[in-house]
Write a protein that holds these residues in place. Sequence first.
Motif, short mmCIF file in Angstrom:
data_model
loop_
_atom_site.label_atom_id
_atom_site.label_comp_id
_atom_site.label_asym_id
_atom_site.label_seq_id
_atom_site.Cartn_x
_atom_site.Cartn_y
_atom_site.Cartn_z
N GLN A 107 0.67 -1.34 0.03
CA GLN A 107 -0.11 -0.02 -0.01
C GLN A 107 0.81 1.32 -0.04
O GLN A 107 0.61 2.06 -0.54
N TYR A 108 1.92 1.37 0.83
CA TYR A 108 2.94 2.57 0.89
C TYR A 108 3.59 2.57 -0.48
O TYR A 108 3.84 3.72 -0.76
N ALA A 109 3.94 1.56 -0.98
CA ALA A 109 4.68 1.63 -2.26
C ALA A 109 4.01 2.23 -3.27
O ALA A 109 4.40 2.94 -3.98
N LEU A 110 2.54 1.76 -3.39
CA LEU A 110 1.63 2.22 -4.52
C LEU A 110 1.38 3.77 -4.30
O LEU A 110 1.43 4.57 -5.03
N LEU A 111 1.33 4.05 -2.97
CA LEU A 111 1.18 5.44 -2.51
C LEU A 111 2.42 6.48 -3.14
O LEU A 111 2.33 7.77 -3.12
N GLY A 112 3.53 5.84 -2.80
CA GLY A 112 4.70 6.46 -3.21
C GLY A 112 5.16 6.24 -4.80
O GLY A 112 6.33 6.56 -5.18
N ASP A 113 4.07 5.90 -5.46
CA ASP A 113 4.17 5.78 -6.94
C ASP A 113 5.48 4.83 -7.26
O ASP A 113 6.09 5.08 -8.42
N GLU A 114 5.29 3.57 -6.53
CA GLU A 114 6.26 2.77 -6.95
C GLU A 114 5.53 1.37 -7.51
O GLU A 114 4.08 1.16 -6.88
N GLU A 115 6.03 0.17 -8.13
CA GLU A 115 5.22 -0.65 -8.55
C GLU A 115 5.40 -1.93 -7.35
O GLU A 115 6.62 -2.17 -6.91
N PRO A 116 4.36 -2.30 -6.71
CA PRO A 116 4.54 -3.26 -5.65
C PRO A 116 4.84 -4.72 -6.47
O PRO A 116 4.55 -4.87 -7.49
N THR A 117 5.44 -5.55 -5.36
CA THR A 117 5.89 -6.81 -5.84
C THR A 117 5.01 -8.00 -5.25
O THR A 117 4.91 -9.00 -5.65
N PHE A 118 4.31 -7.73 -4.11
CA PHE A 118 3.58 -8.62 -3.27
C PHE A 118 4.30 -9.73 -2.83
O PHE A 118 3.99 -10.99 -2.80
#
Length: 502
Positions: free
Chosen positions: A257-268
Amino acid sequence: MKQLLSATLDGIDAKPVDVEATFTKGLPAFGIVGLASSSIQEAKERVKAALLTNGFSFPPLKITVNLSPSDLQKTGSHMDLAIALVIALQNDPTELDNLYVFGELGLDGRLKDTRSIFPILLSLKNQNLVTKAMVPVESLEKLSLIPGITYIGVETLSEAVAVCKNEQAPKEVKATPIEGDSVEIGPERFHFLREYPEDFHDVKGQEVAKRAALIAAAGMHNMLMEGSPGCGKSMIAKRLCHILPPMSLDEILQANQYALLGDEEPTFKPLRPFRSPHHSASKPSVFGGGSSQARIGEVALANGGILFFDEFPHFSKTVLEALREPLQDHRVLISRVNSKVAYTTRFMFVAAQNPCPCGNLLSSVQPCRCSDIEIKRYKQRLSDPLLDRIEIYVQMQESGPDDRPSVDSASMHQKVIDTFCRQMERGQRRLNGKLEEREIESFCRLEGEAEAVLHKAVHSFGLSHRGVANVKKVARTIADLERSDSIEKAHLLEALSFRRRG
């Protein structure tokens, strides 16, 4: 009047939005009201094109779409589908209570994923506001990781209309398995990866530093390494993220969630984050900020993982002093005129520094070129209150030609996993390094001899109340690594050996 539910991000939290539509007599028009951003205002053209290409004909009436509450700023193209459905189903008796709808529309009616859908739904779930959601099919792979939500996956606008009218059954959604291995402790499962692209086997010598790194990783303790250039400080820091403790599903979801809010691609993936800002980074980039809308920074992106400051004293004084709050309270509040954002900062802080500006103060081979004033000024950039929040201090050894590898990441990681299991089975909800005051008293009790040693150390080293708590937490982790239920004298002495002197 037809009504559907959608949501928008307000900082890092999602706020529900009622999407309403009315058809009234007047000149044919299509308007959206309710503090909608330009991306939502542009939705009028996307929605109109998608409806017309999917067999809907606009009546000669004035169409007004309201996004409520009207005093909340709404952003994002994920509201396209909700707006289109309240118009397409206006004269249909279908009940759509408690259904959240998300998705961006293409001009031909195809539904697309957006970056904001995942953090919105995760936030709504954490607030217990959502149980059912209609989303694009391409969003399902990552959204299915969020438990407790029934998803209706649709590919096109016409399919969404058919599902709402009960003319078509929704697609079945299967949960996406998390990569790697896992360990089950009580009712909860924790996940981890046994992948070591950067291995501790590459670090030659530095036995004390590797022992400190193992202790720091096992308890998520803050650590400071001081040594000459090239002795392996950055090597150790970069290898730490691969041997950190397993992650719960909630931690994996929050990290992404934080990665997406930081405009980064999540990996899960169950891999804890590693953030290493440059020493020239500004305060807003490290802690979050912005002129109008508050954005998260590096300390939020590092939550649950490692925040690494290389060349520690070279960071600006404002950044260094502002670091105290997230290290102590594990929380940062960013206030702006239009928004306030509070986020968790329960990260492991790792720092590396040279002993002096030229780096050769501790070298027995290279002469130090710094004056006493330069060394004093260099040391004074780090305040005692900041250093007091760092539990483990390591003075690196000089590199030599006889240094050899001694341990690899796989064996260190297994020790960390075993230690993690001991902490969780003991009833802790947090790792040793992040225990609160009352938890320290409960889980970090000392044996009689160890208590006497700590009492002497308080008087000899002038330990503060925070310093005593830090020593207890490190000693608890050392005892866990040694599979000891109690903190004994040897464990406490080793913890004291990692205290910074002077």
